[in-house]
Design an enzyme around this catalytic site. Structure first.
Site, PDB file in Angstrom:
ATOM      1  N   SER A  36       0.827  -1.222   0.000  1.00 63.08           N
ATOM      2  CA  SER A  36       0.000   0.000   0.000  1.00 63.08           C
ATOM      3  C   SER A  36       0.852   1.259   0.000  1.00 63.08           C
ATOM      4  O   SER A  36       0.485   2.261  -0.618  1.00 63.08           O
ATOM      5  CB  SER A  36      -0.970  -0.002   1.185  1.00 63.08           C
ATOM      6  OG  SER A  36      -0.291   0.162   2.410  1.00 63.08           O
ATOM      7  N   ASN A  37       1.994   1.254   0.671  1.00 66.03           N
ATOM      8  CA  ASN A  37       2.890   2.417   0.619  1.00 66.03           C
ATOM      9  C   ASN A  37       3.491   2.566  -0.778  1.00 66.03           C
ATOM     10  O   ASN A  37       3.622   3.697  -1.284  1.00 66.03           O
ATOM     11  CB  ASN A  37       3.995   2.300   1.667  1.00 66.03           C
ATOM     12  CG  ASN A  37       3.547   2.778   3.042  1.00 66.03           C
ATOM     13  OD1 ASN A  37       3.410   3.980   3.287  1.00 66.03           O
ATOM     14  ND2 ASN A  37       3.308   1.853   3.930  1.00 66.03           N
ATOM     15  N   LEU A 113      11.233  -6.722   4.273  1.00 71.01           N
ATOM     16  CA  LEU A 113      11.524  -7.345   5.568  1.00 71.01           C
ATOM     17  C   LEU A 113      12.905  -7.983   5.659  1.00 71.01           C
ATOM     18  O   LEU A 113      13.183  -8.730   6.588  1.00 71.01           O
ATOM     19  CB  LEU A 113      10.442  -8.382   5.897  1.00 71.01           C
ATOM     20  CG  LEU A 113       9.025  -7.824   6.003  1.00 71.01           C
ATOM     21  CD1 LEU A 113       8.046  -8.922   6.403  1.00 71.01           C
ATOM     22  CD2 LEU A 113       8.961  -6.665   7.004  1.00 71.01           C
ATOM     23  N   LYS A 114      13.785  -7.697   4.704  1.00 66.03           N
ATOM     24  CA  LYS A 114      15.148  -8.215   4.775  1.00 66.03           C
ATOM     25  C   LYS A 114      16.129  -7.077   5.015  1.00 66.03           C
ATOM     26  O   LYS A 114      15.860  -5.923   4.629  1.00 66.03           O
ATOM     27  CB  LYS A 114      15.511  -8.920   3.454  1.00 66.03           C
ATOM     28  CG  LYS A 114      14.640 -10.124   3.124  1.00 66.03           C
ATOM     29  CD  LYS A 114      14.790 -11.221   4.173  1.00 66.03           C
ATOM     30  CE  LYS A 114      14.025 -12.469   3.805  1.00 66.03           C
ATOM     31  NZ  LYS A 114      14.029 -13.466   4.914  1.00 66.03           N
ATOM     32  N   LEU A 115      17.274  -7.424   5.605  1.00 60.10           N
ATOM     33  CA  LEU A 115      18.299  -6.409   5.859  1.00 60.10           C
ATOM     34  C   LEU A 115      18.949  -5.994   4.540  1.00 60.10           C
ATOM     35  O   LEU A 115      19.418  -6.859   3.779  1.00 60.10           O
ATOM     36  CB  LEU A 115      19.356  -6.973   6.810  1.00 60.10           C
ATOM     37  CG  LEU A 115      20.393  -5.977   7.318  1.00 60.10           C
ATOM     38  CD1 LEU A 115      19.748  -4.950   8.259  1.00 60.10           C
ATOM     39  CD2 LEU A 115      21.548  -6.688   8.016  1.00 60.10           C
ATOM     40  N   ILE A 116      19.001  -4.709   4.264  1.00 62.73           N
ATOM     41  CA  ILE A 116      19.688  -4.201   3.070  1.00 62.73           C
ATOM     42  C   ILE A 116      21.191  -4.316   3.312  1.00 62.73           C
ATOM     43  O   ILE A 116      21.706  -3.821   4.322  1.00 62.73           O
ATOM     44  CB  ILE A 116      19.310  -2.731   2.807  1.00 62.73           C
ATOM     45  CG1 ILE A 116      17.806  -2.592   2.518  1.00 62.73           C
ATOM     46  CG2 ILE A 116      20.135  -2.156   1.661  1.00 62.73           C
ATOM     47  CD1 ILE A 116      17.336  -3.263   1.245  1.00 62.73           C
ATOM     48  N   HIS A 132       8.803   3.097   8.879  1.00 57.32           N
ATOM     49  CA  HIS A 132       8.646   2.136   9.978  1.00 57.32           C
ATOM     50  C   HIS A 132       7.387   2.533  10.751  1.00 57.32           C
ATOM     51  O   HIS A 132       7.167   3.739  10.980  1.00 57.32           O
ATOM     52  CB  HIS A 132       9.890   2.155  10.878  1.00 57.32           C
ATOM     53  CG  HIS A 132       9.797   1.231  12.040  1.00 57.32           C
ATOM     54  ND1 HIS A 132      10.008  -0.128  11.925  1.00 57.32           N
ATOM     55  CD2 HIS A 132       9.492   1.457  13.342  1.00 57.32           C
ATOM     56  CE1 HIS A 132       9.838  -0.695  13.108  1.00 57.32           C
ATOM     57  NE2 HIS A 132       9.523   0.248  13.993  1.00 57.32           N
TER      58      HIS A 132
END
Ligand SMILES: Nc1nc2c(c(=O)[nH]1)N[C@@H](CN(C=O)c1ccc(C(=O)N[C@@H](CCC(=O)O)C(=O)O)cc1)CN2
Ligand SMILES: NCC(=O)N[C@@H]1O[C@H](COP(=O)([O-])[O-])[C@@H](O)[C@H]1O
Length: 238
Positions: A36-37, A113-116, A132
């Site tokens: 949605s964002n 939802l993963k670390l960049i 966030h």
């Protein structure tokens, strides 16, 4: 002393008004869920509020709602990272090369939802934003995502919550805060009710932040805090 953000090697500085000849910034959005964002940002870009164009969507979940929306709108979908559950994914180097080929200016995380990886953070200094769903630094970090955030807020007894837009560094949710909105936490709120109230504000504050980013209206205070310069009053900052 405010130091206008130095463009990452391209484009013009200053908050020139949008118009003919003003280069649209090239955006990539990272999602893992409903998107949605992502849709709010894409709609604002299509409508001209955001001086940008979404040139690709990146996801670790190729079947998610955000990826479906991208496909339905002709936006290329890239799977990252390479996982057992998503073997078609690309490596960090392949992603970096692809972003360079697409001449990407800014990276926008929106429910990813993963670390960049640090390589990506270092390749795009002051050019990666995240949203966030809490008032960072509270209720952020590893394990704080989705409804888990709102459950923790309610359990803490906090009377207020709201979204934070921040620049991304190599750790979860520790980058410099750029913008926040505040919503009340009602005494009988369920996590889902609070999530809905926060999400409504997310869509607005993220579009405002991305609008400013694409108009080069982000300025960095001497102590390293990023501020948004008003569209209407150049002496006003938030
Ligand atoms: N280098 C950065 N990468 C990412 C950031 C960041 O600030 N720096 N923000 C996150 C988004 N996020 C909060 O806004 C966030 C997302 C996910 C997690 C988390 O704990 N993830 C789990 C895995 C969940 C899953 O795969 O389903 C974990 O790492 O164990 C915390 C915060 C995006 N990337
Ligand atoms: N810590 C990361 C995190 O929890 N992000 C949150 O995931 C949701 C994604 O919704 P969307 O896919 O509808 O934009 C949003 O509420 C966003 O703040």
């Amino acid at each position: 002393m405010l130091t206008p953000m130095r463009r990452w090697g391209r484009g013009r500085r200053g908050g020139e008004a949008r118009g003919v000849g003003v280069e649209r910034k090239r955006l990539v959005v990272f999602v893992s869920g409903g998107g949605s964002n992502f849709r709010a940002i894409h709609d604002a870009a299509l409508g001209g509020d955001v001086n940008g164009v979404v040139v690709a969507l990146v996801t670790d979940k190729p079947g998610c709602g955000g990826a479906e929306h991208a496909r339905g709108n002709g936006i290329p979908v890239v799977v990252f990272p390479k996982l057992k559950s998503a073997p078609e994914g690309v490596s960090t180097d392949e992603l970096l090369n692809g972003l360079r080929e697409l001449r990407v200016d800014f990276i926008l995380l929106a429910g990813y939802l993963k670390l960049i990886p640090v390589e990506l953070v270092q390749a795009y200094p002051k050019s990666i934003l995240n949203i966030h769903p809490s008032l960072l630094p509270a209720f952020g970090g590893k394990g704080y995502y989705g409804l888990k955030v709102h459950k923790a807020v309610i359990a803490s007894g906090a009377r207020y919550s709201g979204p934070t837009v921040h620049f991304v560094d190599e750790h979860y949710d520790t980058g410099r805060t750029l913008a926040q909105r505040v919503v009340p936490v009602q005494a009988n709120d369920t996590p889902e009710q609070l999530a809905t109230r926060v999400l409504h504000e997310e869509h607005q504050v993220y579009v405002e932040a991305v609008t400013a980013l694409c108009e080069d209206r982000i300025v960095w205070r001497e102590d390293g805090i990023p501020l948004i310069r008003s569209q209407t009053n150049p002496d006003e900052y938030t």
